[in-house]
Design an enzyme around this catalytic site. Structure first.
Site: not given
Ligand code: CP3
Length: 345
Positions: A29, A33, A42, A79, A154
């Site tokens: 990640r 943020r 964003r 994502d 999910y």
């Molecule tokens: O790693 C990176 O920088 C690349 C981008 C990336 C995102 N999500 C961006 C994201 C990657 C590789 C993921 C993977 C992901 N997404 C996983 C597997 C990794 C892990 O954390 O276990 C999972 C379970 C998800 C599903 C997901 N997406 C959730 C549960 C959430 C909400 C929690 C959170 O961190 O906000 C997201 C949203 C998300 N995915 C954000 C980002 C940058 C935040 C949303 C935003 O910017 O408004």
């Protein structure tokens, strides 16, 4: 054992089994943020999924962390939940709440439409091409998808949950419907990873973020078999595909995951004891991980000491330094810079 020829990309080479003097590093990640420049993009992107499907903006946020830090890899900004979205399931991201999906039932499962999925994901492939042309040649470009089980939790549960009870119960009560869903996810995810590799990804990671809370039989059925099938399908099209598996929470079963799925690298969560991992993984098997993201938030001597321990514990095998789960939004940027500096020293 003969080593493959180096590619000039230290992180990719480590994943291919060539140990480097200093572990290459990326951060799960790493675009997100905790970076003010991410928050800015964003805000103007509209919804989070809009950002994932906007090649120019997604390329920009992918590259942002590499401008600040000496990272060895860029990871595609997207994502894991673009797959259910591309299959036609309703997926939304609520601020402060995370993803919200319209849960799949035995009745609505048949409405998922794999035929249009790759066409719907075309912007992601365009993003990869753009990142590839912008990236320095020594940097590795990582693509990814969610593992079938993690994505299914999910799709069935509708949102993140601490125990995946909805999906675990669905799998037990409706084994045929569950098997159909898993087969569909293996097939679509394989097509997706193959398309990412042909669009410019140097390697791919399978995020099995919910490999926990499963008994041994469930782990075999929901995690081991689908990950193995996914790896085999990708390799049938791209024989030398380099693949990392991240089975978060697999605990005592990491040895079986590493031996049975066919991945090149195993990502270790921060709860995995270092000596245990070293003893159950095959000699020379590549590892990635596994600093607790909260140690990066707190920073200082505790972070540096633990990072050092991790580097030493894996000094006899190919090691990619990373966190044991994603970086969290409250992480101070100077701690990230310091961590990378000490790993590279
Ligand atoms: O790693 C990176 O920088 C690349 C981008 C990336 C995102 N999500 C961006 C994201 C990657 C590789 C993921 C993977 C992901 N997404 C996983 C597997 C990794 C892990 O954390 O276990 C999972 C379970 C998800 C599903 C997901 N997406 C959730 C549960 C959430 C909400 C929690 C959170 O961190 O906000 C997201 C949203 C998300 N995915 C954000 C980002 C940058 C935040 C949303 C935003 O910017 O408004």
């Amino acid at each position: 054992m003969t080593s493959p020829d180096p590619t000039g990309k230290p992180l990719l080479d480590t994943a291919r089994g060539i140990r480097q003097a200093r572990p290459p590093v990326w951060i799960m990640r790493q675009a997100g943020r905790y970076l003010p420049e991410y928050r800015q993009v964003r805000e103007k992107a509209g919804s989070f999924l809009d950002l994932c499907y906007a090649p120019e903006l997604a390329t920009e946020v992918t590259l942002q962390p590499l401008r600040r830090f000496d990272l060895d890899a860029a990871i595609l900004f997207s994502d894991i939940l673009v797959i259910p979205d591309a299959l036609g399931q309703s997926v939304r991201f609520e601020t402060g709440e995370g993803p919200v999906l319209e849960p799949i039932t035995t009745d609505t499962l048949g409405r998922l439409d794999p035929d249009m999925a790759m066409a719907n994901l075309a912007p992601v492939f365009e993003t990869l091409g753009r990142i590839k042309s912008a990236l320095a040649p020594e940097k590795t470009l990582i693509g990814f998808c969610g593992a079938p089980w993690t994505v299914a939790t999910y799709m069935i549960g509708g949102r993140g949950s601490s125990d995946q009870a909805a999906a675990r119960l669905f799998a037990l009560q409706y084994p045929d419907a569950f098997a159909r869903l898993m087969t569909l996810l293996v097939d679509v995810s394989a097509d997706y990873l193959i398309a990412q590799l042909s669009a410019g990804a140097d390697m791919v990671q399978i995020f099995e973020s919910w490999a926990l809370n499963l008994d041994e039989l469930a782990f075999e059925t929901y995690v081991l078999a689908p990950n193995k099938a996914l790896v085999e399908k990708v390799r049938a099209a791209v024989p030398d595909a380099v693949i990392t598996g991240f089975p978060r929470g697999a605990a005592g079963l990491i040895g079986r995951y590493a031996r049975e799925t066919g991945v090149n690298v195993i990502g270790l969560d921060y709860a995995t004891p270092l000596a245990f991992a070293d003893s159950v993984l095959p000699a020379q098997f590549a590892v990635q991980g596994n600093l607790d993201p909260l140690r990066l938030v707190a920073g200082g001597p505790q972070m540096e000491a633990r990072a050092q321990e991790i580097v030493e514990a894996f000094s006899n095998r190919p090691h990619i330094f990373n966190l044991g789960h994603g970086i969290v939004p409250q992480t101070p940027i100077e701690n990230v810079a310091r961590l990378i500096e000490i790993v590279k020293q």
